[in-house]
Design a protein around this motif. Structure first.
Motif, PDB file in Angstrom:
ATOM      1  N   UNK A  80      12.335  -6.109  -6.866  1.00  0.00           N
ATOM      2  CA  UNK A  80      11.307  -7.088  -7.164  1.00  0.00           C
ATOM      3  C   UNK A  80      10.088  -6.185  -7.118  1.00  0.00           C
ATOM      4  N   UNK A  81       9.134  -6.458  -8.031  1.00  0.00           N
ATOM      5  CA  UNK A  81       7.940  -5.773  -8.211  1.00  0.00           C
ATOM      6  C   UNK A  81       6.636  -6.917  -8.213  1.00  0.00           C
ATOM      7  N   UNK A  82       6.349  -7.241  -7.187  1.00  0.00           N
ATOM      8  CA  UNK A  82       5.341  -8.573  -7.118  1.00  0.00           C
ATOM      9  C   UNK A  82       3.891  -8.078  -6.753  1.00  0.00           C
ATOM     10  N   UNK A  83       3.094  -8.662  -7.524  1.00  0.00           N
ATOM     11  CA  UNK A  83       1.601  -8.614  -7.530  1.00  0.00           C
ATOM     12  C   UNK A  83       1.153  -8.925  -6.162  1.00  0.00           C
ATOM     13  N   UNK A  84       0.030  -8.207  -5.328  1.00  0.00           N
ATOM     14  CA  UNK A  84      -0.506  -8.762  -4.284  1.00  0.00           C
ATOM     15  C   UNK A  84      -1.932  -8.260  -4.522  1.00  0.00           C
ATOM     16  N   UNK A  85      -2.858  -9.047  -4.132  1.00  0.00           N
ATOM     17  CA  UNK A  85      -4.122  -8.671  -3.935  1.00  0.00           C
ATOM     18  C   UNK A  85      -4.831  -9.042  -2.725  1.00  0.00           C
ATOM     19  N   UNK A  86      -5.485  -7.878  -2.307  1.00  0.00           N
ATOM     20  CA  UNK A  86      -5.872  -7.890  -0.781  1.00  0.00           C
ATOM     21  C   UNK A  86      -7.561  -7.417  -0.815  1.00  0.00           C
ATOM     22  N   UNK A  87      -8.130  -8.152  -0.048  1.00  0.00           N
ATOM     23  CA  UNK A  87      -9.545  -7.961   0.092  1.00  0.00           C
ATOM     24  C   UNK A  87      -9.634  -6.912   1.388  1.00  0.00           C
ATOM     25  N   UNK A  88     -10.328  -5.827   0.926  1.00  0.00           N
ATOM     26  CA  UNK A  88     -10.881  -4.541   1.920  1.00  0.00           C
ATOM     27  C   UNK A  88     -12.192  -4.384   1.984  1.00  0.00           C
ATOM     28  N   UNK A  89     -12.560  -4.131   3.427  1.00  0.00           N
ATOM     29  CA  UNK A  89     -13.917  -4.338   3.907  1.00  0.00           C
ATOM     30  C   UNK A  89     -14.306  -2.923   4.665  1.00  0.00           C
ATOM     31  N   UNK A  90     -15.309  -2.418   4.238  1.00  0.00           N
ATOM     32  CA  UNK A  90     -15.781  -1.260   5.018  1.00  0.00           C
ATOM     33  C   UNK A  90     -17.155  -1.493   5.562  1.00  0.00           C
ATOM     34  N   UNK A  91     -17.878  -0.656   6.392  1.00  0.00           N
ATOM     35  CA  UNK A  91     -19.194  -0.798   6.739  1.00  0.00           C
ATOM     36  C   UNK A  91     -20.023  -0.096   5.551  1.00  0.00           C
ATOM     37  N   UNK A  92     -21.231  -0.729   5.240  1.00  0.00           N
ATOM     38  CA  UNK A  92     -21.864  -0.176   4.126  1.00  0.00           C
ATOM     39  C   UNK A  92     -22.349   1.174   4.533  1.00  0.00           C
TER      40      UNK A  92
ATOM     41  N   UNK B 254     -24.395  -5.793   4.948  1.00  0.00           N
ATOM     42  CA  UNK B 254     -24.134  -4.584   5.502  1.00  0.00           C
ATOM     43  C   UNK B 254     -22.526  -4.347   5.517  1.00  0.00           C
ATOM     44  N   UNK B 255     -21.850  -4.892   4.445  1.00  0.00           N
ATOM     45  CA  UNK B 255     -20.600  -4.650   4.307  1.00  0.00           C
ATOM     46  C   UNK B 255     -20.230  -4.371   2.790  1.00  0.00           C
ATOM     47  N   UNK B 256     -19.109  -3.531   2.645  1.00  0.00           N
ATOM     48  CA  UNK B 256     -18.617  -3.173   1.366  1.00  0.00           C
ATOM     49  C   UNK B 256     -17.391  -3.871   1.244  1.00  0.00           C
ATOM     50  N   UNK B 257     -17.072  -4.923   0.010  1.00  0.00           N
ATOM     51  CA  UNK B 257     -15.896  -5.737   0.197  1.00  0.00           C
ATOM     52  C   UNK B 257     -15.374  -5.511  -1.558  1.00  0.00           C
ATOM     53  N   UNK B 258     -14.145  -5.206  -1.464  1.00  0.00           N
ATOM     54  CA  UNK B 258     -13.503  -5.029  -2.758  1.00  0.00           C
ATOM     55  C   UNK B 258     -12.015  -5.510  -2.718  1.00  0.00           C
ATOM     56  N   UNK B 259     -11.608  -6.140  -3.852  1.00  0.00           N
ATOM     57  CA  UNK B 259     -10.063  -6.419  -3.778  1.00  0.00           C
ATOM     58  C   UNK B 259      -9.106  -5.428  -4.506  1.00  0.00           C
ATOM     59  N   UNK B 260      -8.372  -5.193  -3.739  1.00  0.00           N
ATOM     60  CA  UNK B 260      -7.334  -3.978  -3.915  1.00  0.00           C
ATOM     61  C   UNK B 260      -6.054  -4.778  -4.365  1.00  0.00           C
ATOM     62  N   UNK B 261      -5.861  -4.453  -5.777  1.00  0.00           N
ATOM     63  CA  UNK B 261      -4.926  -4.994  -6.835  1.00  0.00           C
ATOM     64  C   UNK B 261      -3.689  -3.930  -6.817  1.00  0.00           C
ATOM     65  N   UNK B 262      -2.585  -4.409  -6.196  1.00  0.00           N
ATOM     66  CA  UNK B 262      -1.504  -3.777  -5.746  1.00  0.00           C
ATOM     67  C   UNK B 262      -0.199  -4.464  -6.129  1.00  0.00           C
ATOM     68  N   UNK B 263       0.996  -3.675  -6.159  1.00  0.00           N
ATOM     69  CA  UNK B 263       2.490  -4.174  -6.015  1.00  0.00           C
ATOM     70  C   UNK B 263       2.969  -3.953  -4.749  1.00  0.00           C
ATOM     71  N   UNK B 264       3.914  -4.978  -4.235  1.00  0.00           N
ATOM     72  CA  UNK B 264       4.776  -4.784  -3.292  1.00  0.00           C
ATOM     73  C   UNK B 264       6.115  -4.518  -3.954  1.00  0.00           C
ATOM     74  N   UNK B 265       6.543  -3.226  -3.848  1.00  0.00           N
ATOM     75  CA  UNK B 265       7.792  -2.804  -4.499  1.00  0.00           C
ATOM     76  C   UNK B 265       8.927  -3.469  -3.159  1.00  0.00           C
ATOM     77  N   UNK B 266       9.878  -4.167  -3.736  1.00  0.00           N
ATOM     78  CA  UNK B 266      11.062  -4.489  -2.706  1.00  0.00           C
ATOM     79  C   UNK B 266      12.326  -4.149  -3.596  1.00  0.00           C
ATOM     80  N   UNK B 267      13.494  -3.734  -2.776  1.00  0.00           N
ATOM     81  CA  UNK B 267      14.535  -3.465  -2.993  1.00  0.00           C
ATOM     82  C   UNK B 267      15.611  -3.334  -2.089  1.00  0.00           C
ATOM     83  N   UNK B 268      17.048  -3.286  -2.585  1.00  0.00           N
ATOM     84  CA  UNK B 268      17.950  -3.290  -1.411  1.00  0.00           C
ATOM     85  C   UNK B 268      18.908  -2.235  -1.927  1.00  0.00           C
ATOM     86  N   UNK B 269      19.748  -1.550  -0.881  1.00  0.00           N
ATOM     87  CA  UNK B 269      20.988  -0.519  -1.274  1.00  0.00           C
ATOM     88  C   UNK B 269      22.014  -1.365  -2.127  1.00  0.00           C
TER      89      UNK B 269
END
Length: 275
Positions: A205-217, A260-275
């Motif tokens: 499975x190659x599933x999209x995940x969107x995660x908010x990331x934050x760092x101090x400005x 005082x924050x930097x915020x962005x959305x990280x657009x990623x895949x979660x790769x799932x598989x089994x032997x």
């Protein structure tokens, strides 16, 4: 560039300036990427593995977090970078942990075939031959694969803001090559699924995940001038050029700055598989 040269370039990069930069940045990076660490910790808790392999573990933040969450499980972090593995080992020495670390090339190293969870937080996009690499990891597995990788460049404008803004001043910046080893090497979901199939994995499975990331400005300028293509390039320029680039690039991040924050959305895949 042939496969041998690409692999040598990756070795040189992660055992030189890039590896050292990530060691310097480890506390900032760990904080920014903590949401992904939490995803993998939750995954590990749900699967209750006895033996875990963390591929491309860097300075060991996720490896140590998973080891702490699982308690009695053995967790091995592997990375190609000597400076990052040294930093991970130093961190492990400060904790009572069942995490250990190994400097090795995960695409060719002969692992014992006993890992019921193989995981990665942004560590598997750099293989010069991904089918060979994931085949090698499958041979080491007895259970699940869970890897977080970046989706397309266009979906991650924060990640390329610095190089877009700096391009007129740094004409030698390396271009992003689709599907090439690097941050976006597994961005094509269909291609990535084929790589896993061709490597012998099942239940993919190659599933999209969107995660908010934050760092101090307050660390933003240091962040973009230390890491990534622009940061690597700035390490070799004179102070006047560096100052011009920083002055030009910083406004490109204004859409992501909220007080005082930097915020962005990280657009990623979660790769799932089994032997």
């Amino acid at each position: 560039m042939d496969a041998k040269q690409r692999n040598e370039d990756q070795q040189s990069r992660w055992n030189g300036p890039a590896g050292n930069a990530w060691v310097e940045a480890q506390h900032v990076v760990d904080a920014v990427l903590r949401p992904f660490e939490e995803i993998l910790v939750d995954t590990a808790r749900a699967l209750s593995p006895r033996q875990v392999l963390d591929v491309g573990c860097g300075t060991g933040g996720t490896t140590l977090a998973v080891a702490a969450a699982l308690g009695s499980s053995q967790v091995l972090g592997v990375d190609i970078s000597e400076p990052m593995i040294a930093a991970a080992q130093a961190r492990a020495a400060q904790h009572d942990t069942r995490a250990t670390f190994l400097r090795a090339d995960a695409q060719t190293h002969s692992f014992e075939p006993n890992f019921d969870l193989i995981m990665s937080r942004f560590g598997v996009m750099f293989f010069e031959n991904p089918v060979r690499a994931f085949t090698n990891l499958r041979r080491a597995a007895t259970g699940e694969l869970r890897c977080v990788v970046w989706r397309d460049v266009a979906e991650n404008p924060f990640m390329t803001a610095a190089e877009r803004a700096a391009a007129p001043l740094l004409p030698d910046l390396p271009a992003r090559i689709p599907d090439a080893p690097g941050q976006f090497g597994l961005a094509d979901g269909d291609r990535t699924a084929r790589i896993l199939r061709d490597s012998g994995w099942t239940d993919i499975a190659v599933d999209p995940i969107d995660v908010e990331c934050v760092m101090p400005e307050e660390v933003l300028t240091w962040y973009f001038s230390t890491l990534g293509p622009v940061g690597m390039h700035l390490a070799g320029v004179d102070e006047a050029t560096r100052a011009r680039v920083v002055e030009t690039v910083r406004p490109a991040f204004d859409p992501f700055v909220h007080g005082d924050e930097v915020r962005y959305t990280a657009a990623c895949w979660m790769l799932s598989a089994h032997v």
